[in-house]
Design a protein around this motif. Structure first.
Motif, PDB file in Angstrom:
ATOM      1  N   THR A  20       0.954  -1.295   0.120  1.00  0.00           N
ATOM      2  CA  THR A  20       0.060   0.150  -0.069  1.00  0.00           C
ATOM      3  C   THR A  20       0.843   1.184  -0.116  1.00  0.00           C
ATOM      4  OG1 THR A  20      -1.820  -1.181   1.275  1.00  0.00           O
ATOM      5  CG2 THR A  20      -1.593   1.320   1.256  1.00  0.00           C
ATOM      6  N   LEU A  21       0.577   2.223  -0.862  1.00  0.00           N
ATOM      7  CA  LEU A  21       1.306   3.332  -0.678  1.00  0.00           C
ATOM      8  C   LEU A  21       0.080   4.678  -0.626  1.00  0.00           C
ATOM      9  CD1 LEU A  21       3.634   5.349  -1.135  1.00  0.00           C
ATOM     10  CD2 LEU A  21       3.163   5.210  -3.591  1.00  0.00           C
ATOM     11  N   ALA A  22      -0.092   5.140   0.691  1.00  0.00           N
ATOM     12  CA  ALA A  22      -1.126   6.087   0.810  1.00  0.00           C
ATOM     13  C   ALA A  22      -0.489   7.452   1.085  1.00  0.00           C
ATOM     14  CB  ALA A  22      -1.955   5.475   1.852  1.00  0.00           C
ATOM     15  N   LEU A  23      -0.599   8.317   0.188  1.00  0.00           N
ATOM     16  CA  LEU A  23       0.029   9.816   0.368  1.00  0.00           C
ATOM     17  C   LEU A  23      -1.143  10.739   0.397  1.00  0.00           C
ATOM     18  CD1 LEU A  23       3.485   9.261  -1.317  1.00  0.00           C
ATOM     19  CD2 LEU A  23       2.905   9.406   0.983  1.00  0.00           C
ATOM     20  N   SER A  24      -2.318  10.502   0.650  1.00  0.00           N
ATOM     21  CA  SER A  24      -3.418  11.601   0.563  1.00  0.00           C
ATOM     22  C   SER A  24      -3.281  12.636   1.358  1.00  0.00           C
ATOM     23  CB  SER A  24      -4.531  10.563   1.023  1.00  0.00           C
ATOM     24  OG  SER A  24      -5.819  11.489   0.822  1.00  0.00           O
ATOM     25  N   ALA A  25      -3.865  13.849   0.813  1.00  0.00           N
ATOM     26  CA  ALA A  25      -3.683  15.095   1.632  1.00  0.00           C
ATOM     27  C   ALA A  25      -2.364  15.395   2.264  1.00  0.00           C
ATOM     28  CB  ALA A  25      -4.762  15.139   2.684  1.00  0.00           C
ATOM     29  N   ASN A  26      -1.364  15.280   1.287  1.00  0.00           N
ATOM     30  CA  ASN A  26       0.051  15.427   1.649  1.00  0.00           C
ATOM     31  C   ASN A  26       0.782  16.619   1.057  1.00  0.00           C
ATOM     32  OD1 ASN A  26       1.894  14.580   3.698  1.00  0.00           O
ATOM     33  ND2 ASN A  26       3.043  13.320   2.293  1.00  0.00           N
ATOM     34  N   ASN A  27      -0.001  17.294   0.417  1.00  0.00           N
ATOM     35  CA  ASN A  27       0.754  18.521  -0.312  1.00  0.00           C
ATOM     36  C   ASN A  27       1.549  18.201  -1.453  1.00  0.00           C
ATOM     37  OD1 ASN A  27       0.555  21.450  -0.519  1.00  0.00           O
ATOM     38  ND2 ASN A  27       2.449  21.641   0.979  1.00  0.00           N
ATOM     39  N   MET A  28       1.532  17.272  -2.029  1.00  0.00           N
ATOM     40  CA  MET A  28       2.530  16.798  -2.978  1.00  0.00           C
ATOM     41  C   MET A  28       2.310  17.829  -4.265  1.00  0.00           C
ATOM     42  SD  MET A  28       1.795  12.762  -2.846  1.00  0.00           S
ATOM     43  CE  MET A  28       3.019  12.281  -3.925  1.00  0.00           C
ATOM     44  N   HIS A  29       3.459  18.147  -4.785  1.00  0.00           N
ATOM     45  CA  HIS A  29       3.204  19.132  -6.052  1.00  0.00           C
ATOM     46  C   HIS A  29       3.997  18.490  -7.239  1.00  0.00           C
ATOM     47  CE1 HIS A  29       1.085  22.854  -4.332  1.00  0.00           C
ATOM     48  NE2 HIS A  29       1.616  22.067  -3.200  1.00  0.00           N
ATOM     49  N   GLY A  30       3.679  18.521  -8.609  1.00  0.00           N
ATOM     50  CA  GLY A  30       4.333  18.231  -9.423  1.00  0.00           C
ATOM     51  C   GLY A  30       3.730  16.979 -10.485  1.00  0.00           C
ATOM     52  N   ILE A  31       4.579  16.227 -10.893  1.00  0.00           N
ATOM     53  CA  ILE A  31       4.065  15.310 -11.820  1.00  0.00           C
ATOM     54  C   ILE A  31       4.568  13.747 -11.434  1.00  0.00           C
ATOM     55  CG2 ILE A  31       4.029  14.208 -14.123  1.00  0.00           C
ATOM     56  CD1 ILE A  31       4.340  17.015 -15.111  1.00  0.00           C
ATOM     57  N   VAL A  32       3.530  12.965 -11.021  1.00  0.00           N
ATOM     58  CA  VAL A  32       3.748  11.499 -10.769  1.00  0.00           C
ATOM     59  C   VAL A  32       4.543  10.922 -11.815  1.00  0.00           C
ATOM     60  CG1 VAL A  32       3.042   9.416 -10.301  1.00  0.00           C
ATOM     61  CG2 VAL A  32       1.876  11.472  -9.262  1.00  0.00           C
ATOM     62  N   ALA A  47      -0.924  -3.124  -4.225  1.00  0.00           N
ATOM     63  CA  ALA A  47      -2.465  -3.469  -4.185  1.00  0.00           C
ATOM     64  C   ALA A  47      -3.242  -1.956  -4.249  1.00  0.00           C
ATOM     65  CB  ALA A  47      -2.553  -4.447  -3.173  1.00  0.00           C
ATOM     66  N   GLU A  48      -2.535  -1.101  -3.593  1.00  0.00           N
ATOM     67  CA  GLU A  48      -3.399   0.223  -3.272  1.00  0.00           C
ATOM     68  C   GLU A  48      -2.495   1.453  -3.408  1.00  0.00           C
ATOM     69  OE1 GLU A  48      -5.652   2.366   0.421  1.00  0.00           O
ATOM     70  OE2 GLU A  48      -5.405   0.281   0.157  1.00  0.00           O
ATOM     71  N   LEU A  49      -2.861   2.284  -4.267  1.00  0.00           N
ATOM     72  CA  LEU A  49      -2.522   3.696  -4.389  1.00  0.00           C
ATOM     73  C   LEU A  49      -3.349   4.791  -4.367  1.00  0.00           C
ATOM     74  CD1 LEU A  49       0.202   5.288  -5.292  1.00  0.00           C
ATOM     75  CD2 LEU A  49      -0.692   4.815  -7.803  1.00  0.00           C
ATOM     76  N   ASP A  50      -2.977   5.781  -3.191  1.00  0.00           N
ATOM     77  CA  ASP A  50      -3.970   6.498  -2.705  1.00  0.00           C
ATOM     78  C   ASP A  50      -3.334   8.057  -2.773  1.00  0.00           C
ATOM     79  OD1 ASP A  50      -5.859   8.456  -1.848  1.00  0.00           O
ATOM     80  OD2 ASP A  50      -6.358   7.194  -0.223  1.00  0.00           O
ATOM     81  N   LEU A  51      -3.475   8.935  -3.931  1.00  0.00           N
ATOM     82  CA  LEU A  51      -2.748  10.056  -3.921  1.00  0.00           C
ATOM     83  C   LEU A  51      -3.612  11.267  -4.044  1.00  0.00           C
ATOM     84  CD1 LEU A  51      -0.135   9.347  -7.082  1.00  0.00           C
ATOM     85  CD2 LEU A  51       0.209   9.129  -4.550  1.00  0.00           C
ATOM     86  N   VAL A  80      -6.833   5.603  -6.207  1.00  0.00           N
ATOM     87  CA  VAL A  80      -7.554   6.924  -5.776  1.00  0.00           C
ATOM     88  C   VAL A  80      -6.846   8.077  -6.226  1.00  0.00           C
ATOM     89  CG1 VAL A  80      -8.780   7.981  -3.910  1.00  0.00           C
ATOM     90  CG2 VAL A  80      -8.355   5.552  -3.727  1.00  0.00           C
ATOM     91  N   LEU A  81      -7.369   8.934  -7.228  1.00  0.00           N
ATOM     92  CA  LEU A  81      -6.850  10.148  -7.616  1.00  0.00           C
ATOM     93  C   LEU A  81      -7.802  11.211  -7.347  1.00  0.00           C
ATOM     94  CD1 LEU A  81      -5.338   8.830 -10.820  1.00  0.00           C
ATOM     95  CD2 LEU A  81      -3.873   9.058  -8.756  1.00  0.00           C
ATOM     96  N   ARG A  82      -8.622  10.995  -6.276  1.00  0.00           N
ATOM     97  CA  ARG A  82      -9.506  12.062  -6.163  1.00  0.00           C
ATOM     98  C   ARG A  82      -9.017  13.686  -5.818  1.00  0.00           C
ATOM     99  NH1 ARG A  82     -14.938  12.938  -3.903  1.00  0.00           N
ATOM    100  NH2 ARG A  82     -15.387  10.852  -4.815  1.00  0.00           N
ATOM    101  N   GLU A  83      -9.567  14.394  -6.107  1.00  0.00           N
ATOM    102  CA  GLU A  83      -9.088  15.893  -5.777  1.00  0.00           C
ATOM    103  C   GLU A  83      -7.726  16.176  -6.025  1.00  0.00           C
ATOM    104  OE1 GLU A  83     -10.509  17.945  -2.125  1.00  0.00           O
ATOM    105  OE2 GLU A  83     -12.301  16.673  -2.171  1.00  0.00           O
ATOM    106  N   THR A  84      -7.247  15.783  -7.263  1.00  0.00           N
ATOM    107  CA  THR A  84      -6.092  15.889  -7.621  1.00  0.00           C
ATOM    108  C   THR A  84      -6.451  16.974  -8.944  1.00  0.00           C
ATOM    109  OG1 THR A  84      -5.859  14.017  -9.088  1.00  0.00           O
ATOM    110  CG2 THR A  84      -4.973  13.819  -6.907  1.00  0.00           C
TER     111      THR A  84
END
Length: 866
Positions: free
Chosen positions: A154-166, A178-182, A210-214
């Motif tokens: 699992t990689l969950a970095l939700s609401a973490n002020n990330m900026h740029g391009i994945v 199995a889970e990617l939440d950005l 999960v790419l909600r609110e990006t």
């Protein structure tokens, strides 16, 4: 390691940054035997086995891939022996960090772009780390590894002020992820196939994306989503994807049970494959646009649905389909303010054996309520109010259900429904986000927080579950305070005396910027603000005009920047992340001093600070904000890239913010101006001005700074200049902090202006191309300077000894990665307060760093050592 776009050293170790180029064979990708570590003499070779460009990317010493290589090579001790699957994941994570941490040392003086939490990431395992454990990515924030503690699950970095391009290297996690939440990272802005192809390569292990609110943007949905054959949850809500153009993305997604497309704009009806190719149990389609004119028969093709949310999605008057009755597993169906029309077919209710929650209020339903409603024996909530042409009765056994909350337009309140047990018997609220044709009355109050989507990311039903929200309350007062079909009676354009005003409209006209004329526009934000104040602010007739002005200013700000109609005409936007209290109708939240981001003076009457940074504001800050000018000392609207004021017409208010204003921060907004407005110089008390990484251009001349003798902090980083820095920046101010890093357009300008800023404590010029300029001798006059950073600044020539001689207070000196030459002056030994000095990456710089300098502690030192 030195990384382009960051400030060295990025990794907090004690070793000097590496500057030598790695040895990459030729221009073609090196040929290695995959998996054969015995054939690889070094880490670079191992990384090249799976690097997406076969190793060519490591020839770009400024690239994020090279930075990732340096980190792994220097700090991951077992990089030569670990399995390639684990090394791939180290590399993918390092690439993600370097591409989305957006320069954790942007040196803005505020937390601008760094992740909110980055515990463990890029740790060196050195001093301050928890032994060497922090170099194990399984201990890093947001990562959960498999039971073996080797690979990422699992990689969950939700609401973490990330900026740029994945980066595309994210696909290298695909062996096990199995889970990617950005989600809730509005600074993530991948756009189109070139920057999203990695999604289709995330592999059969991925179950949740999960790419909600990006700000991921795509014209439709990529067809290659259908390569994620194990996907169970896909959430693209409130992003900049558009609705799917066809069914290709869903073909073969038989495991998909959760789909969120809420807040998206559609160009066509739902493709049938959403229903036929998936096994959806949850479908979120609220706040969508572009679906008017589409029938709803697709519902019947989703027999496993448990939850269907369509609130505020304009259906164009569509009827509820008879196929709804086929959904015998459906527990929750909410479609308030959805412009549903026609009668309710009995068949639609007949098969809803499992329904618990049914929200159909604020539509245009008509005819008789089917008798089958009495058979909904699991029902706990049903809202039908706001359908004035709906007739019939809600009586008998239905009223025996417990718990049950029931709403309708009751005959006791002038409606047509006989209801013996209704909790809500009328509806006075207005649906704000759905166009249902020309209203017969102008909307007066629009701001209740649940009308526009908030907190959607915390719970898919957050905006629809509570029957006590402002949009469902039968007691919300939204009637127009004057006759809505006529122009309100306005005073003359001359401001009337407050004591002579018979009503709120008159009082507001005394302070309104157009003398009250703006209230003739019933669709305008000013009229909506008047409606809120008139209906809900009980002491609007008695409070001081200075306080009433500030109510009006704050309400207009909210109405124009909370995903207003103007801002979402051509794109999907998000509501404020936090809008607690704003435009509430609750008595204990009516005082604007209790609203999120507002700090009032000690007497609790007027606004002193307004801080709405990083809050997803969209639209144009209105001119009315200047009405806060009586008292406001600090205005921070930074990190709201959706704010798009442009030119004098939309910025003149800046010069009218008054003599109380000391801090103005517009960093990382889309404010656009060709230069800097001259009327900034009207802010005579301003102490801090931050325009960094906005769409202002560098000042054309010194006019904006004339008379700003209180200005001590100026950030112009990331701007484009058309000319050199005007001398007034130095001579008219008292700067102690000047941030001019990441600037373009200053090559060919000399740096003698530095000597005019004798009060400077901090000067940052990293990554600003000076065109080979020399360090000026005048710099030696800055005896208060503690921090000077100018890495990657294309500085040239020798270092004058007199420069170092006068820097008595210097603690941090970053001059690495330039073109300095000749001998390091002996005056360097006189810098007895220095704690960091980096000179590496200047291959023609000679001399010695020895003697007393090396006795300083703490000291981090870097150079191109012999």
């Amino acid at each position: 390691p030195v990384v382009a776009g960051t400030e060295a050293p990025v990794v907090s170790g004690t070793e000097a940054p590496v500057t030598e180029a790695p040895v990459v064979a030729g221009t073609e990708a090196p040929v290695f035997i995959a998996g054969g570590t015995e054939d690889c003499p070094d880490v670079l070779c191992r990384l090249s086995l799976f690097a997406l460009q076969g190793g060519d990317e490591f020839n770009d010493f400024d690239g994020y891939q090279f930075a990732a290589y340096i980190y792994i090579s220097d700090y991951i001790d077992d990089a030569m022996t670990m399995p390639l699957t684990r090394l791939k994941q180290y590399y993918a994570l390092a690439c993600l960090y370097f591409e989305t941490f957006a320069n954790d040392k942007l040196d803005s003086g505020v937390d601008v772009s760094g992740w909110l939490i980055s515990d463990g990431w890029m740790s060196t395992g050195g001093a301050g780390a928890i032994a060497d454990g922090e170099t194990d990515f399984c201990t890093w924030y947001g990562i959960t590894c498999d039971d073996d503690g080797m690979l990422i699950e699992t990689l969950a970095l939700s609401a973490n002020n990330m900026h740029g391009i994945v980066p595309n290297e994210a696909q290298l996690l695909s062996d096990t992820l199995a889970e990617l939440d950005l989600s809730i990272n509005s600074g993530l802005c991948n756009n189109g196939d070139e920057e999203m192809q990695w999604i289709g390569n995330m592999g059969p292990a991925l179950k949740t994306l999960v790419l909600r609110e990006t700000r991921f943007e795509y014209d439709g949905m990529p067809a290659y989503i259908n390569q994620l054959t194990s996907l169970e949850k896909l959430d693209l809500g409130y992003s900049l994807f558009r609705g799917p153009k066809d069914g290709a993305p869903f073909i073969g997604l038989s495991s998909l049970t959760y789909l969120a497309l809420d807040g998206l704009a559609f160009d066509n009806c739902l493709p049938p494959e959403i229903a036929t190719e998936t096994g959806l149990t949850v479908f979120l389609l609220n706040d969508a646009t572009g679906l008017d004119g589409c029938d709803l028969s697709w519902m019947g093709s989703m027999p496993d649905l448990v939850k269907l949310v369509m609130d505020r999605t304009d259906t164009g008057g569509a009827m509820l389909p008879t196929e709804l009755g086929l959904l015998n597993k459906l527990e929750e169906f909410t479609a308030m303010c959805a412009n549903l029309g026609g009668s309710i077919p009995p068949e639609a209710f007949e098969g809803l054996d499992s329904i618990v929650k049914l929200h159909l209020h604020q539509n245009s339903l008509q005819g008789f309520i089917p008798l089958e409603v009495s058979e909904l024996n699991k029902l706990q909530e049903m809202y039908l109010q706001g359908n004035p042409e709906l007739h019939g009765g809600l009586v008998g056994d239905l009223c025996l259900l417990n718990p049950l909350e029931l709403g309708a337009d009751c005959t006791t309140s002038g409606g047509n429904v006989v209801c013996a047990c209704c909790d809500v018997c009328s509806a006075t609220e207005v649906c704000m986000d759905v166009s249902v044709g020309e209203p017969t009355e102008p909307p007066i109050v629009t701001p209740d927080l649940t009308v526009v989507p908030t907190a959607m990311t915390e719970s898919p039903t957050a905006a629809t579950e509570s029957p006590t929200t402002a949009t469902e309350s039968p007691t919300t007062a939204t009637e127009a305070p004057t006759s809505p079909t006529e122009s309100p009676s306005l005073p003359s354009t001359e401001a009337p005396v407050a004591l002579d005003c018979p009503d709120v409209l008159c009082r507001l006209s005394a302070i309104a910027l157009q003398g009250g004329d703006e209230f003739n526009d019933f669709d305008g934000y000013q009229y909506a603000a008047y409606g809120y104040i008139s209906n809900h602010v009980d002491d609007a007739m008695t409070m001081p005009l200075t306080r009433l002005k500030q109510y009006y200013a704050l309400v207009t700000l909210y109405l124009t920047t909370y995903a207003s109609a103007e801002s979402d005409a051509d794109m999907d936007v998000l509501g404020w992340i936090n809008s607690d209290g704003w435009l509430s109708i609750e008595d204990d939240e009516l005082d604007f001093c209790t609203w999120y981001g507002v700090t009032c003076e000690e007497d609790g009457v007027l606004v002193e600070i307004l801080d709405l940074s990083n809050n997803t504001l969209y639209g144009v800050v209105p001119d009315e904000i200047q009405l806060l000018g009586d008292s406001i000392a600090e205005l921070d609207l930074s990190l709201n890239c959706g704010l798009s004021n442009s030119g004098d017409e939309e910025m003149m208010w800046i010069g009218e913010m008054g003599t109380s204003l000391k801090v103005l921060v517009l960093r990382e907004t889309s404010f656009q101006y060709d230069g800097m407005p001259a009327y900034i110089n009207q802010l005579t008390s301003i102490e801090k001005l931050d325009f960094g990484f906005s769409s202002f251009r560098g000042p054309k001349d010194g006019t904006p700074f004339i008379g700003l003798s209180s200005l001590t902090y100026l950030a112009l980083d990331g701007l484009e200049f058309d000319n050199c820095i005007p001398p007034e920046v130095a001579t008219e101010t008292m700067l102690t902090v000047f941030i001019v890093s990441d600037v373009v357009g200053l090559q060919g300008c000399d740096l003698s202006w530095i000597g005019l800023m004798t009060g400077l404590v901090t000067l940052h010029m990293d990554r600003t191309d000076t065109g080979g300029a020399m360090l000026p001798t005048e710099m030696g006059l800055l005896n208060k300077l503690e921090e000077f950073k100018a890495s990657f600044a294309n500085l040239g020539g020798s270092i004058p000894g007199v420069v170092l001689e006068g820097l008595d207070s210097l603690v941090t000196l970053h001059l690495h990665q330039n073109f300095l030459e000749s001998v390091i002056p002996p005056e360097v030994n006189g810098l007895n307060k220095v704690q960091e000095m980096y000179l590496q990456g200047n291959p023609n710089l000679r001399g010695g760093l020895i003697g007393d300098l090396c006795l300083l502690s703490p000291l981090q030192l870097g150079a191109d050592c012999t």
